[in-house]
Write a protein that holds these residues in place. Sequence first.
Motif, PDB file in Angstrom:
ATOM      1  N   ARG A 158      40.975  31.725  26.878  1.00 31.49           N
ATOM      2  CA  ARG A 158      42.085  32.661  27.068  1.00 31.49           C
ATOM      3  C   ARG A 158      41.571  34.041  27.472  1.00 31.49           C
ATOM      4  NH1 ARG A 158      44.167  36.414  23.757  1.00 31.49           N
ATOM      5  NH2 ARG A 158      46.339  37.046  24.012  1.00 31.49           N
ATOM      6  N   ASP A 159      40.527  34.515  26.773  1.00 28.78           N
ATOM      7  CA  ASP A 159      39.972  35.830  27.092  1.00 28.78           C
ATOM      8  C   ASP A 159      39.309  35.830  28.464  1.00 28.78           C
ATOM      9  OD1 ASP A 159      40.812  37.221  24.862  1.00 28.78           O
ATOM     10  OD2 ASP A 159      39.002  36.772  23.700  1.00 28.78           O
ATOM     11  N   TYR A 160      38.644  34.721  28.809  1.00 27.73           N
ATOM     12  CA  TYR A 160      37.981  34.666  30.111  1.00 27.73           C
ATOM     13  C   TYR A 160      39.011  34.732  31.241  1.00 27.73           C
ATOM     14  CZ  TYR A 160      35.248  33.310  34.123  1.00 27.73           C
ATOM     15  OH  TYR A 160      34.656  33.305  35.356  1.00 27.73           O
ATOM     16  N   ILE A 161      40.118  34.018  31.107  1.00 29.95           N
ATOM     17  CA  ILE A 161      41.158  34.033  32.145  1.00 29.95           C
ATOM     18  C   ILE A 161      41.701  35.448  32.325  1.00 29.95           C
ATOM     19  CG2 ILE A 161      43.511  33.273  32.664  1.00 29.95           C
ATOM     20  CD1 ILE A 161      42.723  30.553  31.389  1.00 29.95           C
ATOM     21  N   ALA A 162      42.012  36.120  31.205  1.00 28.80           N
ATOM     22  CA  ALA A 162      42.539  37.495  31.295  1.00 28.80           C
ATOM     23  C   ALA A 162      41.489  38.442  31.869  1.00 28.80           C
ATOM     24  CB  ALA A 162      42.987  37.972  29.918  1.00 28.80           C
ATOM     25  N   ALA A 163      40.229  38.265  31.459  1.00 33.34           N
ATOM     26  CA  ALA A 163      39.152  39.145  31.931  1.00 33.34           C
ATOM     27  C   ALA A 163      38.884  38.939  33.414  1.00 33.34           C
ATOM     28  CB  ALA A 163      37.880  38.889  31.113  1.00 33.34           C
ATOM     29  N   THR A 181      40.897  37.724  35.653  1.00 28.41           N
ATOM     30  CA  THR A 181      42.069  38.214  36.388  1.00 28.41           C
ATOM     31  C   THR A 181      42.016  39.730  36.525  1.00 28.41           C
ATOM     32  OG1 THR A 181      43.412  36.344  35.623  1.00 28.41           O
ATOM     33  CG2 THR A 181      44.599  38.311  36.389  1.00 28.41           C
ATOM     34  N   ALA A 182      41.633  40.425  35.454  1.00 29.43           N
ATOM     35  CA  ALA A 182      41.565  41.892  35.486  1.00 29.43           C
ATOM     36  C   ALA A 182      40.495  42.378  36.455  1.00 29.43           C
ATOM     37  CB  ALA A 182      41.286  42.424  34.081  1.00 29.43           C
ATOM     38  N   VAL A 183      39.310  41.772  36.420  1.00 39.02           N
ATOM     39  CA  VAL A 183      38.235  42.169  37.338  1.00 39.02           C
ATOM     40  C   VAL A 183      38.679  41.945  38.782  1.00 39.02           C
ATOM     41  CG1 VAL A 183      35.888  41.665  38.126  1.00 39.02           C
ATOM     42  CG2 VAL A 183      36.385  41.699  35.673  1.00 39.02           C
ATOM     43  N   THR A 184      39.257  40.783  39.038  1.00 38.39           N
ATOM     44  CA  THR A 184      39.672  40.441  40.400  1.00 38.39           C
ATOM     45  C   THR A 184      40.783  41.364  40.887  1.00 38.39           C
ATOM     46  OG1 THR A 184      39.059  38.139  39.960  1.00 38.39           O
ATOM     47  CG2 THR A 184      40.450  38.565  41.886  1.00 38.39           C
ATOM     48  N   ALA A 185      41.753  41.654  40.014  1.00 39.06           N
ATOM     49  CA  ALA A 185      42.857  42.542  40.401  1.00 39.06           C
ATOM     50  C   ALA A 185      42.340  43.926  40.762  1.00 39.06           C
ATOM     51  CB  ALA A 185      43.870  42.632  39.266  1.00 39.06           C
ATOM     52  N   ALA A 186      41.421  44.462  39.961  1.00 38.46           N
ATOM     53  CA  ALA A 186      40.856  45.787  40.258  1.00 38.46           C
ATOM     54  C   ALA A 186      40.053  45.750  41.558  1.00 38.46           C
ATOM     55  CB  ALA A 186      39.978  46.256  39.102  1.00 38.46           C
ATOM     56  N   ALA A 187      39.290  44.678  41.762  1.00 38.47           N
ATOM     57  CA  ALA A 187      38.501  44.556  42.993  1.00 38.47           C
ATOM     58  C   ALA A 187      39.412  44.436  44.221  1.00 38.47           C
ATOM     59  CB  ALA A 187      37.569  43.351  42.895  1.00 38.47           C
ATOM     60  N   LEU A 220      51.761  41.884  35.077  1.00 35.85           N
ATOM     61  CA  LEU A 220      50.714  42.279  36.022  1.00 35.85           C
ATOM     62  C   LEU A 220      51.177  42.053  37.462  1.00 35.85           C
ATOM     63  CD1 LEU A 220      47.889  43.434  35.493  1.00 35.85           C
ATOM     64  CD2 LEU A 220      46.970  41.135  35.865  1.00 35.85           C
ATOM     65  N   SER A 221      51.921  40.967  37.683  1.00 36.09           N
ATOM     66  CA  SER A 221      52.389  40.686  39.045  1.00 36.09           C
ATOM     67  C   SER A 221      53.393  41.732  39.529  1.00 36.09           C
ATOM     68  CB  SER A 221      53.011  39.282  39.121  1.00 36.09           C
ATOM     69  OG  SER A 221      54.091  39.167  38.227  1.00 36.09           O
ATOM     70  N   GLU A 222      54.104  42.381  38.609  1.00 35.40           N
ATOM     71  CA  GLU A 222      54.987  43.489  38.984  1.00 35.40           C
ATOM     72  C   GLU A 222      54.198  44.772  39.199  1.00 35.40           C
ATOM     73  OE1 GLU A 222      59.111  42.602  36.494  1.00 35.40           O
ATOM     74  OE2 GLU A 222      57.486  43.668  35.510  1.00 35.40           O
ATOM     75  N   LEU A 223      53.181  44.976  38.368  1.00 34.10           N
ATOM     76  CA  LEU A 223      52.434  46.235  38.382  1.00 34.10           C
ATOM     77  C   LEU A 223      51.583  46.425  39.627  1.00 34.10           C
ATOM     78  CD1 LEU A 223      51.368  48.799  36.856  1.00 34.10           C
ATOM     79  CD2 LEU A 223      49.588  47.298  35.923  1.00 34.10           C
ATOM     80  N   LEU A 224      50.833  45.399  40.009  1.00 36.82           N
ATOM     81  CA  LEU A 224      49.832  45.566  41.071  1.00 36.82           C
ATOM     82  C   LEU A 224      50.434  46.037  42.398  1.00 36.82           C
ATOM     83  CD1 LEU A 224      47.543  42.512  40.238  1.00 36.82           C
ATOM     84  CD2 LEU A 224      47.169  44.932  39.681  1.00 36.82           C
ATOM     85  N   ALA A 235      39.449  47.402  32.907  1.00 33.02           N
ATOM     86  CA  ALA A 235      39.539  47.259  31.449  1.00 33.02           C
ATOM     87  C   ALA A 235      40.987  47.458  30.990  1.00 33.02           C
ATOM     88  CB  ALA A 235      38.609  48.249  30.765  1.00 33.02           C
ATOM     89  N   ASP A 236      41.694  48.407  31.619  1.00 32.73           N
ATOM     90  CA  ASP A 236      43.112  48.620  31.296  1.00 32.73           C
ATOM     91  C   ASP A 236      43.945  47.405  31.690  1.00 32.73           C
ATOM     92  OD1 ASP A 236      42.577  51.147  30.308  1.00 32.73           O
ATOM     93  OD2 ASP A 236      43.211  52.193  32.130  1.00 32.73           O
ATOM     94  N   LEU A 237      43.629  46.803  32.826  1.00 36.43           N
ATOM     95  CA  LEU A 237      44.378  45.625  33.273  1.00 36.43           C
ATOM     96  C   LEU A 237      44.121  44.434  32.356  1.00 36.43           C
ATOM     97  CD1 LEU A 237      43.956  45.888  37.157  1.00 36.43           C
ATOM     98  CD2 LEU A 237      45.885  46.643  35.740  1.00 36.43           C
ATOM     99  N   TYR A 238      42.942  44.392  31.753  1.00 35.47           N
ATOM    100  CA  TYR A 238      42.686  43.362  30.735  1.00 35.47           C
ATOM    101  C   TYR A 238      43.583  43.608  29.518  1.00 35.47           C
ATOM    102  CZ  TYR A 238      40.687  40.782  26.912  1.00 35.47           C
ATOM    103  OH  TYR A 238      40.548  39.964  25.814  1.00 35.47           O
ATOM    104  N   THR A 239      43.613  44.856  29.044  1.00 31.66           N
ATOM    105  CA  THR A 239      44.455  45.201  27.898  1.00 31.66           C
ATOM    106  C   THR A 239      45.918  44.914  28.187  1.00 31.66           C
ATOM    107  OG1 THR A 239      42.885  46.920  27.238  1.00 31.66           O
ATOM    108  CG2 THR A 239      45.113  47.087  26.340  1.00 31.66           C
TER     109      THR A 239
END
Length: 198
Positions: free
Chosen positions: A76-81, A83-89, A137-141, A161-165
Amino acid sequence: MTTPSPERTHHPEPAKAVHHVTDHLLTRLEARNYRGIDRSEKAMLSRNVPPDDPGLWLSLRLEDLHGSTGPGLSERDYIAAATAVTAAAQLWARTDVPHTRSTTQRVTLLGHVVARIVRDRPTAEDDFARALRCHTLSELLPRLRPLLGDAAQLDFARLAADLYTWQQPDGPHRTTQQWATAYARAKNMIRRAPAPRP
Protein backbone atom coordinates in the motif's frame (compact mmCIF):
# COMPACT_ATOMS: atom_id res chain seq x y z
CA MET A 1 26.30 -7.12 6.54
CA THR A 2 26.32 -5.07 3.35
CA THR A 3 27.07 -1.37 3.07
CA PRO A 4 24.41 0.64 1.27
CA SER A 5 25.51 2.41 -1.89
CA PRO A 6 25.37 6.23 -1.86
CA GLU A 7 22.18 6.18 -3.92
CA ARG A 8 20.37 3.61 -1.80
CA THR A 9 19.82 4.17 1.89
CA HIS A 10 17.39 3.00 4.52
CA HIS A 11 14.24 5.13 4.65
CA PRO A 12 12.44 4.83 7.99
CA GLU A 13 9.41 6.74 6.66
CA PRO A 14 7.75 6.52 3.23
CA ALA A 15 7.59 10.32 2.88
CA LYS A 16 11.37 10.53 3.38
CA ALA A 17 11.85 7.82 0.78
CA VAL A 18 9.64 9.74 -1.65
CA HIS A 19 11.61 12.93 -1.05
CA HIS A 20 15.00 11.21 -1.50
CA VAL A 21 14.03 9.26 -4.63
CA THR A 22 12.34 12.25 -6.33
CA ASP A 23 15.31 14.50 -5.62
CA HIS A 24 17.76 11.92 -6.98
CA LEU A 25 15.59 11.17 -10.05
CA LEU A 26 15.04 14.79 -11.08
CA THR A 27 18.62 15.86 -10.37
CA ARG A 28 19.77 13.05 -12.67
CA LEU A 29 17.23 13.87 -15.39
CA GLU A 30 18.04 17.59 -15.34
CA ALA A 31 21.76 16.86 -15.61
CA ARG A 32 21.20 14.52 -18.57
CA ASN A 33 18.88 17.00 -20.30
CA TYR A 34 21.34 19.84 -19.76
CA ARG A 35 24.10 17.82 -21.40
CA GLY A 36 21.76 16.72 -24.20
CA ILE A 37 22.46 13.06 -23.45
CA ASP A 38 18.98 11.55 -23.36
CA ARG A 39 15.60 13.26 -23.25
CA SER A 40 13.51 10.11 -23.67
CA GLU A 41 12.55 9.87 -19.98
CA LYS A 42 11.32 13.47 -19.94
CA ALA A 43 9.33 12.81 -23.10
CA MET A 44 7.85 9.69 -21.50
CA LEU A 45 6.83 11.71 -18.42
CA SER A 46 5.19 14.33 -20.63
CA ARG A 47 2.75 11.81 -22.10
CA ASN A 48 -0.82 11.66 -20.83
CA VAL A 49 -0.37 8.56 -18.64
CA PRO A 50 -1.76 8.39 -15.08
CA PRO A 51 0.92 8.50 -12.37
CA ASP A 52 -0.30 5.24 -10.84
CA ASP A 53 0.69 3.27 -13.96
CA PRO A 54 3.11 0.47 -12.88
CA GLY A 55 4.72 0.61 -16.32
CA LEU A 56 5.94 4.13 -15.56
CA TRP A 57 7.29 2.99 -12.19
CA LEU A 58 9.33 0.28 -13.92
CA SER A 59 10.67 2.74 -16.49
CA LEU A 60 11.68 5.19 -13.74
CA ARG A 61 13.29 2.38 -11.69
CA LEU A 62 11.59 3.30 -8.41
CA GLU A 63 12.86 0.28 -6.48
CA ASP A 64 14.97 2.65 -4.37
CA LEU A 65 11.75 3.59 -2.58
CA HIS A 66 12.29 0.39 -0.57
CA GLY A 67 15.77 1.49 0.55
CA SER A 68 18.71 -0.91 0.77
CA THR A 69 18.13 -2.31 4.25
CA GLY A 70 15.13 -3.37 6.26
CA PRO A 71 11.87 -4.91 5.03
CA GLY A 72 11.00 -2.07 2.61
CA LEU A 73 7.60 -0.47 2.14
CA SER A 74 4.30 -2.30 2.38
CA GLU A 75 2.46 -2.77 -0.91
CA ARG A 76 0.00 0.00 0.00
CA ASP A 77 2.78 2.43 0.92
CA TYR A 78 4.79 1.56 -2.18
CA ILE A 79 1.82 2.26 -4.48
CA ALA A 80 1.19 5.66 -2.84
CA ALA A 81 4.92 6.49 -2.83
CA ALA A 82 5.52 5.48 -6.46
CA THR A 83 2.42 7.43 -7.53
CA ALA A 84 3.66 10.53 -5.67
CA VAL A 85 7.15 10.38 -7.20
CA THR A 86 5.73 9.86 -10.68
CA ALA A 87 3.15 12.64 -10.31
CA ALA A 88 5.82 15.14 -9.21
CA ALA A 89 8.13 14.03 -12.04
CA GLN A 90 5.30 14.46 -14.55
CA LEU A 91 4.60 17.99 -13.29
CA TRP A 92 8.31 18.75 -13.64
CA ALA A 93 8.40 17.38 -17.20
CA ARG A 94 5.22 19.16 -18.31
CA THR A 95 5.93 22.59 -16.82
CA ASP A 96 9.69 22.96 -17.51
CA VAL A 97 10.11 24.45 -14.02
CA PRO A 98 13.59 23.65 -12.62
CA HIS A 99 13.75 21.34 -9.61
CA THR A 100 15.49 23.41 -6.92
CA ARG A 101 16.05 22.20 -3.37
CA SER A 102 14.58 24.50 -0.76
CA THR A 103 16.96 26.03 1.78
CA THR A 104 16.63 28.66 4.50
CA GLN A 105 18.13 31.20 2.07
CA ARG A 106 16.03 30.08 -0.93
CA VAL A 107 12.57 28.77 -0.09
CA THR A 108 11.08 26.92 -3.06
CA LEU A 109 8.17 25.15 -1.36
CA LEU A 110 4.77 25.18 -3.04
CA GLY A 111 3.09 27.81 -0.82
CA HIS A 112 6.03 30.21 -1.15
CA VAL A 113 6.31 29.69 -4.91
CA VAL A 114 2.59 30.35 -5.41
CA ALA A 115 2.82 33.56 -3.34
CA ARG A 116 5.53 34.81 -5.71
CA ILE A 117 3.43 33.83 -8.74
CA VAL A 118 0.41 35.72 -7.35
CA ARG A 119 2.52 38.85 -6.90
CA ASP A 120 2.94 38.99 -10.69
CA ARG A 121 -0.34 37.32 -11.70
CA PRO A 122 -3.08 38.02 -9.12
CA THR A 123 -5.56 35.65 -10.82
CA ALA A 124 -3.29 32.75 -9.80
CA GLU A 125 -4.75 33.08 -6.30
CA ASP A 126 -8.08 31.79 -7.65
CA ASP A 127 -6.25 28.89 -9.34
CA PHE A 128 -4.58 28.05 -6.04
CA ALA A 129 -7.89 28.24 -4.16
CA ARG A 130 -9.43 25.77 -6.62
CA ALA A 131 -6.47 23.41 -6.11
CA LEU A 132 -6.96 23.58 -2.34
CA ARG A 133 -10.59 22.49 -2.74
CA CYS A 134 -9.67 19.25 -4.53
CA HIS A 135 -10.34 15.94 -2.80
CA THR A 136 -8.42 13.44 -4.94
CA LEU A 137 -5.02 13.36 -6.60
CA SER A 138 -6.65 13.02 -10.02
CA GLU A 139 -8.51 16.29 -9.37
CA LEU A 140 -5.48 18.07 -7.93
CA LEU A 141 -2.80 17.42 -10.55
CA PRO A 142 -4.59 19.16 -13.48
CA ARG A 143 -5.07 22.20 -11.19
CA LEU A 144 -1.38 22.36 -10.25
CA ARG A 145 0.01 22.12 -13.76
CA PRO A 146 -1.21 25.50 -15.15
CA LEU A 147 -0.57 27.15 -11.79
CA LEU A 148 3.07 26.07 -11.74
CA GLY A 149 3.67 27.12 -15.33
CA ASP A 150 4.60 30.59 -14.06
CA ALA A 151 7.00 29.34 -11.38
CA ALA A 152 10.70 30.17 -11.63
CA GLN A 153 11.71 27.12 -9.56
CA LEU A 154 10.16 24.56 -7.24
CA ASP A 155 11.29 21.88 -4.81
CA PHE A 156 9.59 18.97 -6.56
CA ALA A 157 10.96 16.50 -4.01
CA ARG A 158 9.09 18.27 -1.22
CA LEU A 159 6.02 18.44 -3.46
CA ALA A 160 6.27 14.67 -4.03
CA ALA A 161 6.38 14.07 -0.27
CA ASP A 162 3.23 16.22 0.04
CA LEU A 163 1.55 14.21 -2.72
CA TYR A 164 2.35 11.05 -0.77
CA THR A 165 0.74 12.55 2.35
CA TRP A 166 -2.26 13.60 0.22
CA GLN A 167 -3.04 9.93 -0.40
CA GLN A 168 -3.20 9.08 3.32
CA PRO A 169 -6.31 9.22 5.55
CA ASP A 170 -7.20 12.89 6.04
CA GLY A 171 -4.24 13.66 3.76
CA PRO A 172 -5.93 16.24 1.49
CA HIS A 173 -7.05 18.28 4.50
CA ARG A 174 -3.66 18.15 6.23
CA THR A 175 -1.75 18.95 3.05
CA THR A 176 -3.94 21.83 1.92
CA GLN A 177 -3.82 23.33 5.41
CA GLN A 178 -0.02 23.22 5.27
CA TRP A 179 0.06 24.74 1.76
CA ALA A 180 -2.42 27.47 2.67
CA THR A 181 -0.48 28.39 5.84
CA ALA A 182 2.83 28.56 3.95
CA TYR A 183 1.19 30.64 1.23
CA ALA A 184 -0.29 33.13 3.71
CA ARG A 185 3.04 33.54 5.51
CA ALA A 186 4.97 33.99 2.27
CA LYS A 187 2.42 36.48 0.91
CA ASN A 188 2.66 38.49 4.12
CA MET A 189 6.47 38.55 3.89
CA ILE A 190 6.32 39.68 0.25
CA ARG A 191 3.87 42.44 1.18
CA ARG A 192 6.23 43.70 3.91
CA ALA A 193 9.33 43.55 1.72
CA PRO A 194 10.59 46.92 0.44
CA ALA A 195 9.70 47.68 -3.16
CA PRO A 196 12.59 47.32 -5.62
CA ARG A 197 14.29 50.57 -6.62
CA PRO A 198 13.49 51.83 -10.14
